[in-house]
Design a protein around this motif. Structure first.
Motif, PDB file in Angstrom:
ATOM      1  N   MET A   1      19.528  -5.712  59.221  1.00  0.00           N
ATOM      2  CA  MET A   1      18.145  -5.235  59.284  1.00  0.00           C
ATOM      3  C   MET A   1      18.109  -3.713  59.441  1.00  0.00           C
ATOM      4  N   ALA A   2      18.946  -3.193  60.357  1.00  0.00           N
ATOM      5  CA  ALA A   2      18.932  -1.745  60.602  1.00  0.00           C
ATOM      6  C   ALA A   2      19.237  -0.990  59.316  1.00  0.00           C
ATOM      7  N   ILE A   3      20.226  -1.472  58.585  1.00  0.00           N
ATOM      8  CA  ILE A   3      20.622  -0.766  57.362  1.00  0.00           C
ATOM      9  C   ILE A   3      19.585  -0.962  56.261  1.00  0.00           C
ATOM     10  N   ILE A   4      19.149  -2.206  56.101  1.00  0.00           N
ATOM     11  CA  ILE A   4      18.207  -2.478  55.009  1.00  0.00           C
ATOM     12  C   ILE A   4      16.886  -1.732  55.221  1.00  0.00           C
ATOM     13  N   VAL A   5      16.358  -1.794  56.434  1.00  0.00           N
ATOM     14  CA  VAL A   5      15.060  -1.159  56.672  1.00  0.00           C
ATOM     15  C   VAL A   5      15.153   0.344  56.432  1.00  0.00           C
TER      16      VAL A   5
ATOM     17  N   ALA B   1      15.784  -2.451  67.476  1.00  0.00           N
ATOM     18  CA  ALA B   1      16.336  -1.350  68.273  1.00  0.00           C
ATOM     19  C   ALA B   1      17.370  -0.569  67.462  1.00  0.00           C
ATOM     20  N   LEU B   2      18.234  -1.306  66.765  1.00  0.00           N
ATOM     21  CA  LEU B   2      19.263  -0.647  65.947  1.00  0.00           C
ATOM     22  C   LEU B   2      18.643   0.168  64.811  1.00  0.00           C
ATOM     23  N   THR B   3      17.559  -0.373  64.236  1.00  0.00           N
ATOM     24  CA  THR B   3      16.880   0.320  63.139  1.00  0.00           C
ATOM     25  C   THR B   3      16.378   1.686  63.618  1.00  0.00           C
ATOM     26  N   ILE B   4      15.756   1.667  64.806  1.00  0.00           N
ATOM     27  CA  ILE B   4      15.221   2.917  65.347  1.00  0.00           C
ATOM     28  C   ILE B   4      16.364   3.888  65.637  1.00  0.00           C
ATOM     29  N   ALA B   5      17.439   3.350  66.225  1.00  0.00           N
ATOM     30  CA  ALA B   5      18.581   4.213  66.555  1.00  0.00           C
ATOM     31  C   ALA B   5      19.164   4.834  65.286  1.00  0.00           C
TER      32      ALA B   5
ATOM     33  N   PHE C   1       5.471   0.545  60.632  1.00  0.00           N
ATOM     34  CA  PHE C   1       5.278  -0.794  60.064  1.00  0.00           C
ATOM     35  C   PHE C   1       6.516  -1.315  59.332  1.00  0.00           C
ATOM     36  N   TYR C   2       7.482  -0.418  59.085  1.00  0.00           N
ATOM     37  CA  TYR C   2       8.722  -0.892  58.459  1.00  0.00           C
ATOM     38  C   TYR C   2       9.454  -1.866  59.387  1.00  0.00           C
ATOM     39  N   ILE C   3       9.296  -1.654  60.698  1.00  0.00           N
ATOM     40  CA  ILE C   3      10.042  -2.485  61.659  1.00  0.00           C
ATOM     41  C   ILE C   3       9.543  -3.938  61.632  1.00  0.00           C
ATOM     42  N   PRO C   4       8.236  -4.182  61.874  1.00  0.00           N
ATOM     43  CA  PRO C   4       7.795  -5.589  61.804  1.00  0.00           C
ATOM     44  C   PRO C   4       8.015  -6.189  60.423  1.00  0.00           C
TER      45      PRO C   4
ATOM     46  N   GLY D   1      10.419  -5.469  58.365  1.00  0.00           N
ATOM     47  CA  GLY D   1      11.846  -5.795  58.280  1.00  0.00           C
ATOM     48  C   GLY D   1      12.169  -7.049  59.072  1.00  0.00           C
ATOM     49  N   MET D   2      11.570  -7.179  60.248  1.00  0.00           N
ATOM     50  CA  MET D   2      11.824  -8.361  61.080  1.00  0.00           C
ATOM     51  C   MET D   2      11.380  -9.618  60.342  1.00  0.00           C
ATOM     52  N   LEU D   3      10.189  -9.517  59.753  1.00  0.00           N
ATOM     53  CA  LEU D   3       9.636 -10.673  59.033  1.00  0.00           C
ATOM     54  C   LEU D   3      10.535 -11.039  57.850  1.00  0.00           C
ATOM     55  N   VAL D   4      10.913 -10.021  57.091  1.00  0.00           N
ATOM     56  CA  VAL D   4      11.719 -10.287  55.892  1.00  0.00           C
ATOM     57  C   VAL D   4      13.061 -10.922  56.279  1.00  0.00           C
ATOM     58  N   LEU D   5      13.705 -10.361  57.311  1.00  0.00           N
ATOM     59  CA  LEU D   5      15.011 -10.910  57.714  1.00  0.00           C
ATOM     60  C   LEU D   5      14.878 -12.352  58.203  1.00  0.00           C
TER      61      LEU D   5
END
Lengths: 404, 232
Positions: free
Chosen positions: A29-33, A347-351, A368-371, A373-377
């Protein structure tokens, strides 16, 4: 009946596989987002209009040689001849090509003196044909008159009295004024050489696509008395390629110079953004690969867990579980794993984004990329587990009575 | 209660056709404790699977509690199984990752009871088998006999009309086996109909009726009670 509690407690007793998958989901998720965000950012960057009529414009370089080369005469005759060609809307001698990567920059400031800061600006030296050749719109003030245009010698460093700036530049210089109010104002170049703003143009990008002040540009009413020069030619739609050939032949008739480069602006754009295009391709590959690998990981874990629990599934069926309950069991179990993965992933995405912001001057991620990304994953997880879960529903209830 | 008429079950592979049950006829009345015995491969387990609706059959009719189950679909059979039948398996078949509480909870969740009702039933049934104080333990922390008691608690918790037991004491030593039998007899006395498959004639004699299965058919029916009375 979601069985959240028992599924969660059972997961805790077999946590290694689940944790590995959750961590994999988090990293994915961190990498994809971040990759999707960079792709979006870069593709938006690539799409920014330069302000000129890109599809129908090209430039050609000419270098005279010999001490007796008549620079002024050649340039004047070249421009007259090119402008007279059918299909040419206008042509202009110019020192730099927008978005090409190389050009001149200066600083403009509203108060004279080295102690005052200037605003960086890309300088385009053009005559009164500049606005038409570059396909610019004059929003306020007026174009240069023929009498405003002066020749800049190879060593000349003084600046003309007039300047036309882009709307963006006017706003930078005079943030409290509307752009039209900037007309008539005096600005200083080289710390203390005054120039009066006589016109405002809509949009013209600087040569450097990676520059923060890409929209800061000015037109200086000058022709250049240089051995090597460059013409920018704008044609009617559909005539560009044909005119490139015609203009090249026309200029080549003068044997005391060489034509050393002719490019369409389409090519210039493609070359300037080649890095972005390559990055988009690489990141897309990374995204697809990671998604596939993570999905396979989920499929693998789920298949393993279905095989390992064949008997248990049979027992559940014997105890009254419908096929739907079995399917739901695995979907919910995967959802719990994915959910913990994407929480860690957020958390990793933000980091990772913070790291990229500081290391690669990438803008911070939109929230909004975070939610998303969470939804997609989570959806990827559910899609990946569906196959093994469906297989689990095919396990016969009679498995419970088999003593294997 | 349970009536099978001319039930036929054939297993087919590419090469062989195995007649597991042929014209199987049996009636079990409410309150009975029936022991089904017979040699390996005689069709005992197939009978149990069909009786418990774990498997379908090819021909004949099967009425459970007055309802013809021959044409029920998978979902309907799951629901009926959950409501009317409690299973006890030879190898206990507890779910190793779940505590005793969660194990007994499994069929109750499929039944759709609310949390309060489930808790009450779990505690009651674990109490009946004498393991109420070990609800939080995992199956691996118990002896075989205790695990089978948990399985019995799980079977009882849904308050089924009858229990199907598949070699319930097959994995236990004789002392533990006897205590499980005592428990089953007690449950039977309280009104639950029990059908038990076993290969152990000694245990079979403790049931109220014995059925001998051979070559997929009921070959002999002994009324154990009558026998006991006659012998007594």
């Amino acid at each position: 009946m979601l069985e959240l509690g028992p599924i969660f407690r059972a997961l805790l007793r077999n946590k290694i596989g689940a944790i590995l998958i959750a961590v994999q989901i988090a990293f994915t998720m961190a990498i994809i987002v971040n990759a999707v965000f960079i792709i979006y950012d870069r593709s938006q960057q690539t799409k920014r209009p330069s302000g000129i009529d890109e599809a129908n414009t090209f430039y050609i370089n000419s270098s005279g040689f010999g001490d007796d080369f008549d620079i002024k005469g050649t340039i004047t005759r070249d421009l007259e001849a090119i402008r007279a060609l059918p299909g040419v809307i206008d042509a202009v001698q110019i020192n730099a090509i927008p978005i090409s990567g190389s050009g001149w920059s200066m600083g403009l400031q509203t108060e004279a003196g080295a102690e005052h800061d200037g605003q960086g600006v890309a300088v385009y030296m053009v005559d009164e044909h500049g606005i038409k050749a570059l396909d610019l719109e004059l929003l306020a003030g007026e174009n240069f008159a023929k009498s405003d245009i002066r020749w800049r010698g190879p060593a000349g460093s003084k600046w003309p009295a007039k300047v036309i700036v882009t709307e963006a530049m006017a706003k930078r210089l005079f943030p409290e004024l509307s752009y039209s109010e900037a007309v008539g104002k005096t600005v200083y170049i080289n710390n203390d050489e005054p120039m009066i703003i006589t016109g405002i143009i809509d949009k013209l990008q600087a040569p450097w696509v990676g520059w923060d002040n890409l929209d800061n540009a000015m037109l200086s009413p000058e022709k250049m008395e240089f051995q090597s020069t460059r013409y920018l030619i704008r044609t009617v739609p559909g005539m560009r390629d044909q005119l490139m050939k015609t203009v090249e032949e026309l200029l080549a008739e003068n044997k005391s110079r060489v034509i050393d480069g002719m490019r369409s602006i389409d090519y210039v754009r493609e070359r300037s953004y080649r890095g972005n295009t390559a990055m988009i391709k690489i990141l897309t590959t990374v995204i697809v690969t990671l998604t596939v690998v993570t999905s396979l990981g989920i499929v693998g874990l789920a298949s393993f867990s279905v095989n390992r629990r064949k008997k248990q599934i049979g027992i559940r069926r014997a105890l009254g579980a419908t096929k739907a309950s079995i399917l739901r069991y695995f979907m919910v179990e995967n959802f719990l794993i994915s959910a913990s993965g994407v929480v860690l992933g957020a958390a990793l995405t933000i980091a990772l984004n913070m790291l990229l912001v500081s290391a690669l001057s990438i803008p911070p991620l939109d929230w909004f990329y975070i939610p998303a990304g969470m939804l997609v994953l989570c959806l990827v997880g559910q899609a990946a587990v569906f196959g093994p879960a469906k297989k689990a529903t095919e396990i016969a209830p009679a498995t419970a009575t088999r003593t294997v | 209660m349970l009536t099978m008429t001319n039930v036929k079950k054939v297993f087919r592979t590419d090469l062989v056709e195995t007649h597991a049950l042929r014209d199987f006829n049996l009636q079990v009345d409410e309150g009975e404790f029936v022991a089904v015995t017979g040699p390996s491969g005689s069709g005992k387990t197939t009978f149990l699977n069909i009786a418990g609706m774990l498997e379908t059959f090819n021909e004949g009719t099967y009425q459970l509690d007055g309802e013809d189950v021959s044409h029920l679909n998978d979902n309907q059979r799951s629901k009926l199984r959950n409501e009317k039948i409690g299973f006890i398996f030879q190898s206990y078949n507890l779910i190793p990752d779940l505590s005793l509480f969660d194990n007994v909870d499994v069929p109750l969740r499929y039944r759709g009871f609310d949390a309060k009702e489930r808790k009450k039933r779990i505690e009651e049934s674990l109490d009946i088998v004498g393991l109420a104080n070990r609800m939080k333990h995992l199956p691996s922390q118990l002896s075989g006999g205790q695990q089978q008691r948990v399985a019995i608690a799980r079977a009882l918790a849904g308050n089924p009309r009858f229990l199907l037991a598949d070699e319930p004491t097959g994995n236990l030593d004789s002392a533990m086996a006897q205590s499980v039998m005592e428990l089953l007899k007690e449950i039977n006395k309280k009104g639950t109909t029990i059908v038990m498959v076993t290969h152990d004639p000694q245990l079979a004699t403790q049931a109220t009726r014995n059925i001998f299965v051979k070559d997929g058919q009921v070959s002999e029916i002994n009324d154990v009670v009558a026998m006991h009375v006659a012998n007594g």
